[in-house]
Write a protein that holds these residues in place. Structure first.
Motif, short mmCIF file in Angstrom:
data_model
loop_
_atom_site.label_atom_id
_atom_site.label_comp_id
_atom_site.label_asym_id
_atom_site.label_seq_id
_atom_site.Cartn_x
_atom_site.Cartn_y
_atom_site.Cartn_z
N UNK A 1 0.81 -1.21 0.00
CA UNK A 1 0.00 0.00 0.00
C UNK A 1 0.85 1.27 0.00
N UNK A 2 2.00 1.18 0.71
CA UNK A 2 2.90 2.31 0.76
C UNK A 2 3.40 2.67 -0.63
N UNK A 61 -2.90 24.89 9.27
CA UNK A 61 -4.25 24.83 9.85
C UNK A 61 -5.13 23.83 9.08
N UNK A 62 -5.07 23.90 7.75
CA UNK A 62 -5.91 23.02 6.93
C UNK A 62 -5.51 21.56 7.06
N UNK A 63 -4.20 21.30 7.07
CA UNK A 63 -3.73 19.91 7.14
C UNK A 63 -4.04 19.29 8.48
N UNK A 64 -3.90 20.08 9.57
CA UNK A 64 -4.24 19.55 10.90
C UNK A 64 -5.74 19.24 11.01
N UNK A 65 -6.56 20.02 10.32
CA UNK A 65 -8.00 19.84 10.41
C UNK A 65 -8.51 18.72 9.48
N UNK A 66 -7.96 18.66 8.26
CA UNK A 66 -8.50 17.75 7.26
C UNK A 66 -7.61 16.55 6.96
N UNK A 67 -6.30 16.70 7.17
CA UNK A 67 -5.37 15.65 6.78
C UNK A 67 -4.81 15.90 5.38
N UNK A 68 -3.63 15.35 5.11
CA UNK A 68 -2.96 15.61 3.84
C UNK A 68 -3.75 15.13 2.65
N UNK A 69 -4.35 13.94 2.74
CA UNK A 69 -5.08 13.38 1.61
C UNK A 69 -6.23 14.25 1.16
N UNK A 70 -7.05 14.71 2.12
CA UNK A 70 -8.21 15.55 1.78
C UNK A 70 -7.77 16.91 1.25
N UNK A 71 -6.73 17.50 1.88
CA UNK A 71 -6.22 18.79 1.40
C UNK A 71 -5.73 18.67 -0.03
N UNK A 72 -5.02 17.58 -0.33
CA UNK A 72 -4.50 17.38 -1.68
C UNK A 72 -5.64 17.21 -2.68
N UNK A 73 -6.63 16.39 -2.34
CA UNK A 73 -7.76 16.16 -3.25
C UNK A 73 -8.55 17.44 -3.49
N UNK A 74 -8.84 18.19 -2.43
CA UNK A 74 -9.60 19.43 -2.57
C UNK A 74 -8.80 20.46 -3.39
N UNK A 75 -7.51 20.55 -3.12
CA UNK A 75 -6.67 21.54 -3.82
C UNK A 75 -6.57 21.23 -5.31
N UNK A 167 -9.26 13.86 -13.59
CA UNK A 167 -8.96 12.43 -13.44
C UNK A 167 -8.09 12.19 -12.21
N UNK A 168 -7.10 13.08 -12.00
CA UNK A 168 -6.25 12.94 -10.83
C UNK A 168 -7.06 13.14 -9.54
N UNK A 169 -7.99 14.09 -9.57
CA UNK A 169 -8.84 14.32 -8.40
C UNK A 169 -9.60 13.05 -8.03
N UNK A 170 -10.12 12.36 -9.04
CA UNK A 170 -10.84 11.11 -8.80
C UNK A 170 -9.92 10.06 -8.18
N UNK A 171 -8.69 9.97 -8.70
CA UNK A 171 -7.72 9.02 -8.14
C UNK A 171 -7.42 9.36 -6.69
N UNK A 172 -7.26 10.65 -6.39
CA UNK A 172 -6.95 11.08 -5.02
C UNK A 172 -8.10 10.78 -4.07
N UNK A 173 -9.32 10.96 -4.53
CA UNK A 173 -10.48 10.68 -3.67
C UNK A 173 -10.52 9.20 -3.32
N UNK A 174 -10.29 8.33 -4.30
CA UNK A 174 -10.31 6.89 -4.05
C UNK A 174 -9.12 6.45 -3.19
N UNK A 175 -8.05 7.25 -3.18
CA UNK A 175 -6.85 6.88 -2.43
C UNK A 175 -6.84 7.40 -1.00
N UNK A 176 -7.90 8.10 -0.58
CA UNK A 176 -7.91 8.74 0.75
C UNK A 176 -7.56 7.78 1.89
N UNK A 177 -8.04 6.52 1.90
CA UNK A 177 -7.67 5.62 3.00
C UNK A 177 -6.16 5.35 3.08
N UNK A 178 -5.47 5.45 1.95
CA UNK A 178 -4.03 5.15 1.94
C UNK A 178 -3.22 6.20 2.69
N UNK A 179 -3.74 7.45 2.75
CA UNK A 179 -2.97 8.54 3.34
C UNK A 179 -2.82 8.39 4.85
#
Length: 398
Positions: A1-2, A61-75, A167-179
């Motif tokens: 997974x890593x 502030x955003x990363x502490x609140x949402x986590x890296x995966x969600x911040x990356x996907x939203x951005x 397309x990358x956003x979709x990949x990031x959303x599906x990868x959220x558990x990996x983060x």
């Protein structure tokens, strides 16, 4: 997974670079269509840069609140929306409007991803990831060029890159558990720094303010170090061709080609740096890069045939290669893993300030004094960067 997550991060870094060269490659067509002066590209660039500065400062502030995966996907989703907005724009003010989410998205994802890699992966991955950014920055203009040469408009070029980002956003959303999985890098208590454990728990819960960050020993030095590095990189990228043409008398098309070699030197240098980091630590890599930049500037200052100046420019590009990724990767060791996101956020902001201010400043110098000061200007920035890095290393030694 890593390894799957690492592959996704590599893909994300390529996507980070994809939009960066689009405006420059499309603007000669765009400004005539919108009936605005050619200089108006600077307005769009400034809006994007201001957005990146704001979002970089908020990344902790955003990363502490949402986590890296969600911040990356939203951005990335924000960037994709902005690129699609560009593709449908029919007036200059619409470009300015879409530049706001473009900048806000780019700054957040840059800071969040860099911190995640600095915490969880080895230095060679940081170098190779930034090499992938260079691949994206190189491919983007080719996509735009393909659109324009194929009878399409610049809008189609932006549309293509926007779809890739979706397309990358979709990949990031599906990868959220990996983060939630940590990478292979680990920190000893010494590397994380000696901080009070009660305070550490408090810091983890609340983001640091800019005033608090600046008070951290070494923070001002690393901000100035990053400011100077990005000033050197962007000044070289923007003014090298003009220097070679106006001062050295090299034909404009040859000068432009070798100015492009500067960025190829950075990209290739980062690919090689990834292997060298297996033998040298981050501080040694940064020093090595500074020495190579110094050698390149000296070569440019030497009298002689034009090939000397061209070789100097390529050397500067190779020297720049390890500096940016290694400064970022060393942040957790200098400041502690708990504060690295906050520090990297202000580093990114400092980088964008340097990018905004220093290349235009040299433009004023070239216009009112002489473009021959190009190597001297970069040398002054290099000396300040080297001094700040040595002070940083001294102040944060554990």
């Amino acid at each position: 997974m890593t390894h799957l997550l690492l592959a996704i991060i590599y893909l994300a870094f390529i996507s980070l670079g994809l939009p960066d060269g689009l405006l420059g490659s499309a603007w000669p067509t765009m400004y005539t269509e919108f009936h605005v002066p050619v200089s108006y590209a600077g307005i769009i660039s400034i809006i994007i840069s201001l957005g990146t500065i704001v979002s970089s400062l908020q990344s902790d502030r955003l990363t502490k609140k949402l986590g890296t995966g969600k911040v990356t996907a939203i951005s990335v989703a924000m960037t994709a929306a902005a690129l699609l907005g560009f593709s449908f724009s029919s007036s200059f003010w619409m470009l300015c409007l879409w530049s706001i989410p473009y900048g806000l998205g780019a700054g957040s994802v840059d800071a969040a991803l860099n911190n995640y890699v600095a915490l969880h992966y080895e230095s060679h991955h940081m170098s190779w990831l930034h090499c992938m950014w260079g691949v994206g920055a190189t491919v983007g203009p080719y996509i735009m060029g393909f659109a324009l040469s194929g009878g399409r408009t610049w809008n189609f070029g932006y549309l293509c890159v926007g779809i890739l980002q979706i397309l990358l956003t979709a990949v990031l959303i599906f990868s959220l558990p990996l983060w939630k999985k940590r990478g292979s890098r680990s920190f000893s208590e010494k590397e994380e720094g000696t901080i009070d454990r009660e305070k550490e728990a408090e810091i983890q819960e609340s983001a640091l303010s800019l005033a608090q960050i600046i008070k951290i020993p070494g923070a001002k030095e690393v901000m100035l170090c990053f400011f100077c590095y990005c000033a050197i990189e962007q000044t070289a990228g923007l003014w090298a061709s003009s220097y070679l043409h106006l001062f050295k008398g090299i034909p404009a098309e040859t000068a432009a080609r070798f100015a492009g070699m500067f960025f190829i030197g950075i990209t290739a240098g980062r690919a090689v740096s990834g292997f060298i980091t297996m033998k040298l630590n981050d501080v040694q890599m940064i020093r090595l890069g500074q020495v190579i930049i110094f050698a390149g500037i000296l070569v440019m200052l030497l009298p002689g045939p034009n090939v000397t100046a061209l070789a100097g420019l390529i050397l500067i590009g190779l020297g720049c290669a390890p500096v940016y990724p290694c400064i970022i990767h060393s942040t957790p060791e200098h400041f502690g893993a708990d504060r690295s996101q906050a520090i990297i956020g202000v580093q990114m902001a400092s980088a964008y300030v340097g990018t905004c201010l220093m290349p235009p400043l040299f433009g004023l110098i070239a216009n009112h004094i002489s473009i021959t000061l190009f190597p001297v200007y970069m040398m002054a920035l290099l000396v300040l960067m080297a001094v700040m890095h040595e002070l940083l290393t001294k102040k944060t030694a554990h």
